[in-house]
Design a protein around this motif. Structure first.
Motif, PDB file in Angstrom:
ATOM      1  N   GLY A 231       0.872  -1.085   0.097  1.00  0.00           N
ATOM      2  CA  GLY A 231       0.050   0.058   0.001  1.00  0.00           C
ATOM      3  C   GLY A 231       0.870   1.090  -0.062  1.00  0.00           C
ATOM      4  N   ILE A 232       2.055   1.221   0.823  1.00  0.00           N
ATOM      5  CA  ILE A 232       2.737   2.443   0.887  1.00  0.00           C
ATOM      6  C   ILE A 232       3.401   2.746  -0.336  1.00  0.00           C
ATOM      7  CG2 ILE A 232       4.664   3.656   2.082  1.00  0.00           C
ATOM      8  CD1 ILE A 232       3.601   2.596   4.712  1.00  0.00           C
ATOM      9  N   THR A 233       4.064   1.791  -0.918  1.00  0.00           N
ATOM     10  CA  THR A 233       4.967   1.931  -2.075  1.00  0.00           C
ATOM     11  C   THR A 233       4.163   2.241  -3.226  1.00  0.00           C
ATOM     12  OG1 THR A 233       5.181  -0.630  -2.473  1.00  0.00           O
ATOM     13  CG2 THR A 233       6.809   0.358  -1.035  1.00  0.00           C
ATOM     14  N   LYS A 234       3.148   1.536  -3.228  1.00  0.00           N
ATOM     15  CA  LYS A 234       2.180   1.829  -4.562  1.00  0.00           C
ATOM     16  C   LYS A 234       1.846   3.222  -4.612  1.00  0.00           C
ATOM     17  CE  LYS A 234       0.379  -2.487  -6.036  1.00  0.00           C
ATOM     18  NZ  LYS A 234      -0.608  -3.291  -6.701  1.00  0.00           N
ATOM     19  N   SER A 235       1.327   3.821  -3.168  1.00  0.00           N
ATOM     20  CA  SER A 235       1.052   5.205  -3.071  1.00  0.00           C
ATOM     21  C   SER A 235       2.110   6.339  -3.467  1.00  0.00           C
ATOM     22  CB  SER A 235       0.431   5.273  -1.673  1.00  0.00           C
ATOM     23  OG  SER A 235      -0.684   4.630  -1.471  1.00  0.00           O
ATOM     24  N   ILE A 236       3.434   5.634  -2.790  1.00  0.00           N
ATOM     25  CA  ILE A 236       4.643   6.454  -3.417  1.00  0.00           C
ATOM     26  C   ILE A 236       4.723   6.591  -5.050  1.00  0.00           C
ATOM     27  CG2 ILE A 236       6.816   6.969  -3.321  1.00  0.00           C
ATOM     28  CD1 ILE A 236       5.622   7.645  -0.496  1.00  0.00           C
ATOM     29  N   GLN A 237       4.598   5.345  -5.443  1.00  0.00           N
ATOM     30  CA  GLN A 237       4.935   5.064  -6.905  1.00  0.00           C
ATOM     31  C   GLN A 237       3.639   6.366  -7.701  1.00  0.00           C
ATOM     32  OE1 GLN A 237       3.452   1.443  -8.622  1.00  0.00           O
ATOM     33  NE2 GLN A 237       5.329   1.385  -9.634  1.00  0.00           N
ATOM     34  N   TYR A 238       2.522   5.954  -7.111  1.00  0.00           N
ATOM     35  CA  TYR A 238       1.553   6.974  -7.867  1.00  0.00           C
ATOM     36  C   TYR A 238       1.810   8.429  -7.697  1.00  0.00           C
ATOM     37  CZ  TYR A 238      -3.323   9.152  -8.199  1.00  0.00           C
ATOM     38  OH  TYR A 238      -4.276   9.913  -8.528  1.00  0.00           O
ATOM     39  N   ALA A 239       2.191   8.681  -6.471  1.00  0.00           N
ATOM     40  CA  ALA A 239       2.610  10.296  -6.354  1.00  0.00           C
ATOM     41  C   ALA A 239       3.811  10.739  -7.102  1.00  0.00           C
ATOM     42  CB  ALA A 239       3.086  10.407  -4.709  1.00  0.00           C
ATOM     43  N   LEU A 240       4.900   9.796  -7.251  1.00  0.00           N
ATOM     44  CA  LEU A 240       5.886  10.367  -7.945  1.00  0.00           C
ATOM     45  C   LEU A 240       5.700  10.224  -9.509  1.00  0.00           C
ATOM     46  CD1 LEU A 240       8.785   7.745  -6.255  1.00  0.00           C
ATOM     47  CD2 LEU A 240       8.528  10.451  -6.009  1.00  0.00           C
ATOM     48  N   ALA A 241       4.859   9.669 -10.171  1.00  0.00           N
ATOM     49  CA  ALA A 241       4.397   9.476 -11.216  1.00  0.00           C
ATOM     50  C   ALA A 241       3.737  10.789 -11.789  1.00  0.00           C
ATOM     51  CB  ALA A 241       3.280   8.257 -11.705  1.00  0.00           C
ATOM     52  N   LYS A 242       3.073  11.665 -10.739  1.00  0.00           N
ATOM     53  CA  LYS A 242       2.658  12.699 -11.066  1.00  0.00           C
ATOM     54  C   LYS A 242       3.664  13.889 -11.339  1.00  0.00           C
ATOM     55  CE  LYS A 242      -1.517  11.658 -10.093  1.00  0.00           C
ATOM     56  NZ  LYS A 242      -2.837  12.042 -11.184  1.00  0.00           N
ATOM     57  N   PHE A 243       5.075  13.555 -10.913  1.00  0.00           N
ATOM     58  CA  PHE A 243       6.125  14.288 -11.404  1.00  0.00           C
ATOM     59  C   PHE A 243       7.004  13.784 -12.268  1.00  0.00           C
ATOM     60  CE2 PHE A 243       4.885  15.205  -6.957  1.00  0.00           C
ATOM     61  CZ  PHE A 243       5.003  16.600  -6.806  1.00  0.00           C
ATOM     62  N   ASP A 244       6.291  12.852 -13.333  1.00  0.00           N
ATOM     63  CA  ASP A 244       7.126  12.097 -14.375  1.00  0.00           C
ATOM     64  C   ASP A 244       8.218  11.118 -13.908  1.00  0.00           C
ATOM     65  OD1 ASP A 244       5.226  13.106 -16.357  1.00  0.00           O
ATOM     66  OD2 ASP A 244       6.347  15.241 -16.371  1.00  0.00           O
ATOM     67  N   ILE A 245       8.285  10.891 -12.535  1.00  0.00           N
ATOM     68  CA  ILE A 245       9.121  10.031 -12.134  1.00  0.00           C
ATOM     69  C   ILE A 245       8.763   8.589 -12.051  1.00  0.00           C
ATOM     70  CG2 ILE A 245      10.867   9.450 -10.211  1.00  0.00           C
ATOM     71  CD1 ILE A 245      10.459  12.453  -9.393  1.00  0.00           C
ATOM     72  N   GLU A 246       9.290   7.639 -12.857  1.00  0.00           N
ATOM     73  CA  GLU A 246       8.800   6.363 -12.874  1.00  0.00           C
ATOM     74  C   GLU A 246       9.493   5.222 -12.143  1.00  0.00           C
ATOM     75  OE1 GLU A 246       7.466   3.031 -16.246  1.00  0.00           O
ATOM     76  OE2 GLU A 246       8.544   4.685 -17.024  1.00  0.00           O
ATOM     77  N   VAL A 247       8.977   4.745 -11.168  1.00  0.00           N
ATOM     78  CA  VAL A 247       9.469   3.862 -10.350  1.00  0.00           C
ATOM     79  C   VAL A 247       8.899   2.264 -10.446  1.00  0.00           C
ATOM     80  CG1 VAL A 247      10.312   2.872  -8.171  1.00  0.00           C
ATOM     81  CG2 VAL A 247      10.539   5.540  -8.634  1.00  0.00           C
ATOM     82  N   LYS A 248       9.579   1.481 -11.182  1.00  0.00           N
ATOM     83  CA  LYS A 248       8.858   0.185 -11.504  1.00  0.00           C
ATOM     84  C   LYS A 248       8.933  -0.595 -10.413  1.00  0.00           C
ATOM     85  CE  LYS A 248       9.090   0.553 -16.704  1.00  0.00           C
ATOM     86  NZ  LYS A 248       9.395  -0.156 -17.707  1.00  0.00           N
ATOM     87  N   ASP A 249      10.239  -0.939  -9.713  1.00  0.00           N
ATOM     88  CA  ASP A 249      10.379  -1.856  -8.684  1.00  0.00           C
ATOM     89  C   ASP A 249       9.864  -1.295  -7.200  1.00  0.00           C
ATOM     90  OD1 ASP A 249      11.229  -3.641  -7.139  1.00  0.00           O
ATOM     91  OD2 ASP A 249      13.403  -3.811  -7.360  1.00  0.00           O
TER      92      ASP A 249
END
Length: 215
Positions: free
Chosen positions: A20-38
């Protein structure tokens, strides 16, 4: 040493919130065009205050940090909150401590609003006399401040308290408040991180934690 007043961290101590936490972070970062797949790369976000982590790991300024936390909560409040699971043996631990008339509390950097929802979801809220967390406006995120708040709110005796957590922030917060601490190695802090803080006790498993806490 016997403790009758026990403060628990939430993430990494009572529940495993990784997905839950890492997916929420992943979602937030994507809003800044930062892609984290792992998602494993985002594990360091579990435990410390979110504001601090966005600044530390991505060099966000105050405005970006505020936006990132808002985006994080968009996902977390709808999905991430429930992408979570209890550590094996935690309910049995809480049951046994309750039978022994121990006074149980939660002290978390997570907003109280979300902490209460998670504990309700897992039907664990009934075990705790008080749930202390941060405020939704970002204040009282530092773990030392959270612990102090719980102590003052509940008028607790610091000589009878132990704080349990899986990250250095929990142990440092306990030390700043003059209370004993237990570092748990089954969460997200490394053994080195925890033992460097010289906790009163260090345990690797929930079973060992019960052995330390149970009279």
């Amino acid at each position: 040493m016997e403790f009758n007043t026990i403060l628990f961290d939430l993430d990494g101590t009572l529940t495993d919130p990784k997905i839950g936490i890492t997916k929420s972070i992943q979602y937030a970062l994507a809003k800044f065009d930062i892609e984290v797949k792992d998602l494993d790369e985002l594990e360091p976000f579990i435990g410390p205050p979110l504001n601090q982590s966005f600044k530390e790991f991505y060099s966000f300024d105050e405005v970006q940090t505020k936006e990132a936390v808002s985006f994080y909560r968009e996902y977390f409040s709808e999905k991430g909150l429930y992408e979570n699971q209890l550590y094996d043996g935690i309910v049995d631990l809480l049951e046994e401590l309750t039978k022994q008339n121990k006074q149980l509390y939660v002290a978390t950097s997570k907003p109280t609003f979300f902490a209460e929802k998670i504990l309700e979801h897992f039907e664990m809220k009934k075990y705790f006399h008080y749930i202390g967390g941060s405020n939704l406006d970002g204040t009282r995120q530092d773990k030392a401040e959270v612990i102090q708040h719980v102590i003052e709110q509940e008028n607790l005796d610091i000589d009878d308290i132990v704080m349990i957590g899986d990250r250095k922030h929990d142990l440092i917060g306990a030390e700043k408040n003059g209370v004993a601490s237990i570092g748990v190695g089954y969460g997200y802090g490394s053994k080195q991180e925890l033992t460097d803080c010289k906790p009163t006790y260090y345990v690797e498993t929930v079973k060992e934690l019960l052995e330390v806490l149970a009279s």
